[in-house]
Design a protein around this motif. Structure first.
Motif, PDB file in Angstrom:
ATOM      1  N   LEU A  17       0.831  -1.198   0.000  1.00  0.00           N
ATOM      2  CA  LEU A  17       0.000   0.000   0.000  1.00  0.00           C
ATOM      3  C   LEU A  17       0.871   1.256   0.000  1.00  0.00           C
ATOM      4  O   LEU A  17       0.664   2.177  -0.797  1.00  0.00           O
ATOM      5  N   GLY A  18       1.865   1.295   0.858  1.00  0.00           N
ATOM      6  CA  GLY A  18       2.756   2.452   0.942  1.00  0.00           C
ATOM      7  C   GLY A  18       3.522   2.696  -0.345  1.00  0.00           C
ATOM      8  O   GLY A  18       3.606   3.840  -0.832  1.00  0.00           O
ATOM      9  N   LEU A  19       4.064   1.637  -0.925  1.00  0.00           N
ATOM     10  CA  LEU A  19       4.833   1.790  -2.156  1.00  0.00           C
ATOM     11  C   LEU A  19       3.958   2.261  -3.321  1.00  0.00           C
ATOM     12  O   LEU A  19       4.381   3.086  -4.129  1.00  0.00           O
ATOM     13  N   PHE A  20       2.733   1.764  -3.382  1.00  0.00           N
ATOM     14  CA  PHE A  20       1.861   2.211  -4.468  1.00  0.00           C
ATOM     15  C   PHE A  20       1.280   3.596  -4.209  1.00  0.00           C
ATOM     16  O   PHE A  20       1.008   4.334  -5.161  1.00  0.00           O
ATOM     17  N   ILE A  84      -4.987  -9.062  -1.533  1.00  0.00           N
ATOM     18  CA  ILE A  84      -6.274  -8.411  -1.274  1.00  0.00           C
ATOM     19  C   ILE A  84      -6.089  -6.901  -1.170  1.00  0.00           C
ATOM     20  O   ILE A  84      -6.866  -6.130  -1.748  1.00  0.00           O
ATOM     21  N   THR A  85      -5.050  -6.482  -0.470  1.00  0.00           N
ATOM     22  CA  THR A  85      -4.785  -5.048  -0.313  1.00  0.00           C
ATOM     23  C   THR A  85      -4.562  -4.388  -1.667  1.00  0.00           C
ATOM     24  O   THR A  85      -5.126  -3.333  -1.954  1.00  0.00           O
ATOM     25  N   PHE A  86      -3.753  -5.011  -2.519  1.00  0.00           N
ATOM     26  CA  PHE A  86      -3.474  -4.404  -3.809  1.00  0.00           C
ATOM     27  C   PHE A  86      -4.708  -4.409  -4.702  1.00  0.00           C
ATOM     28  O   PHE A  86      -4.961  -3.440  -5.424  1.00  0.00           O
ATOM     29  N   GLY A  87      -5.476  -5.479  -4.666  1.00  0.00           N
ATOM     30  CA  GLY A  87      -6.711  -5.521  -5.451  1.00  0.00           C
ATOM     31  C   GLY A  87      -7.650  -4.400  -5.068  1.00  0.00           C
ATOM     32  O   GLY A  87      -8.186  -3.690  -5.933  1.00  0.00           O
ATOM     33  N   ILE A  92      -9.882   1.250  -5.940  1.00  0.00           N
ATOM     34  CA  ILE A  92     -10.067   2.609  -5.416  1.00  0.00           C
ATOM     35  C   ILE A  92      -9.309   3.619  -6.276  1.00  0.00           C
ATOM     36  O   ILE A  92      -9.816   4.698  -6.589  1.00  0.00           O
ATOM     37  N   TYR A  93      -8.094   3.233  -6.686  1.00  0.00           N
ATOM     38  CA  TYR A  93      -7.282   4.138  -7.492  1.00  0.00           C
ATOM     39  C   TYR A  93      -7.970   4.468  -8.815  1.00  0.00           C
ATOM     40  O   TYR A  93      -8.097   5.638  -9.179  1.00  0.00           O
ATOM     41  N   VAL A  94      -8.396   3.452  -9.564  1.00  0.00           N
ATOM     42  CA  VAL A  94      -8.956   3.720 -10.893  1.00  0.00           C
ATOM     43  C   VAL A  94     -10.394   4.235 -10.839  1.00  0.00           C
ATOM     44  O   VAL A  94     -10.853   4.863 -11.794  1.00  0.00           O
ATOM     45  N   GLU A  95     -11.079   4.007  -9.736  1.00  0.00           N
ATOM     46  CA  GLU A  95     -12.455   4.495  -9.625  1.00  0.00           C
ATOM     47  C   GLU A  95     -12.521   5.917  -9.053  1.00  0.00           C
ATOM     48  O   GLU A  95     -13.377   6.702  -9.471  1.00  0.00           O
ATOM     49  N   TYR A  96     -11.627   6.248  -8.106  1.00  0.00           N
ATOM     50  CA  TYR A  96     -11.754   7.513  -7.374  1.00  0.00           C
ATOM     51  C   TYR A  96     -10.526   8.421  -7.443  1.00  0.00           C
ATOM     52  O   TYR A  96     -10.665   9.626  -7.585  1.00  0.00           O
ATOM     53  N   ILE A  97      -9.337   7.872  -7.317  1.00  0.00           N
ATOM     54  CA  ILE A  97      -8.131   8.705  -7.259  1.00  0.00           C
ATOM     55  C   ILE A  97      -7.753   9.222  -8.648  1.00  0.00           C
ATOM     56  O   ILE A  97      -7.489  10.407  -8.834  1.00  0.00           O
ATOM     57  N   ASP A  98      -7.713   8.328  -9.637  1.00  0.00           N
ATOM     58  CA  ASP A  98      -7.343   8.716 -10.999  1.00  0.00           C
ATOM     59  C   ASP A  98      -8.254   8.008 -11.996  1.00  0.00           C
ATOM     60  O   ASP A  98      -7.842   7.066 -12.681  1.00  0.00           O
TER      61      ASP A  98
END
Length: 170
Positions: A17-20, A84-87, A92-98
């Motif tokens: 999570l931190g690295l991504f 699970i964390t990365f999934g 969340i990233y592609v739906e909300y962040i970017d």
């Protein structure tokens, strides 16, 4: 065994999570190929906790002994945390962040393919890519693909770590 899996699984999940997060916040201007290399390196770094978790179990909880099967189970369970964390993070990233990421990546891919293919081969490839784009726009498919990517790498690392660390007698 449970405490080892929870501890190392937590650290694996936290590190991926931190690295991504670092990647998505600070390294957005890098090329897609550089981001991909960073992404796989991040996955491997976070899954290094598989090796350390198996080693910890063998040395600290199991009197220096470890069967291949027990090591593999521990490694796969630790890998589940990162997978699970990365999934979830990716959805969340592609739906909300970017939300434009998928479109930008698709356009980049079309540009790359257009430079190497032409005519009917290009049209066929573009149709395939369009079908894939539609399929992966689903959050469930997105989660599944990212989960499986990390989990398959975790399986490989678990197999290698279990082979290296298995020890039947002390």
């Amino acid at each position: 065994m449970r405490n080892t899996i929870l501890r190392y699984g937590f650290w694996s999940a936290l590190s991926i999570l931190g690295l991504f997060l670092i990647s998505s916040l600070l390294l957005k201007d890098l090329s897609f190929s550089t981001q991909e290399i960073y992404g796989y390196a991040s996955i491997i770094i976070s899954l290094s906790f598989v090796f350390f978790g198996i080693k910890h179990f063998r040395d600290q909880e199991n009197n220096g002994l470890l069967s291949f099967g027990k090591g593999l189970i521990i490694g796969l369970l630790i890998s589940l945390f990162a997978s699970i964390t990365f999934g979830l993070y990716n959805v969340i990233y592609v739906e909300y962040i970017d939300p434009e990421f998928m479109t930008e990546y698709y356009n980049h891919s079309v540009e790359q393919i257009s430079q190497t293919l032409s005519g009917e081969a290009l049209e066929t490839k573009l149709k395939e890519m369009e079908a894939e784009k539609n399929m992966f726009s689903s959050p469930i498919m997105n989660f599944s693909l990212m989960f499986l990517t990390v989990f398959m790498i975790g399986l490989i690392i678990s197999l290698i770590s279990s082979l290296i660390l298995s020890k039947k007698t002390s």
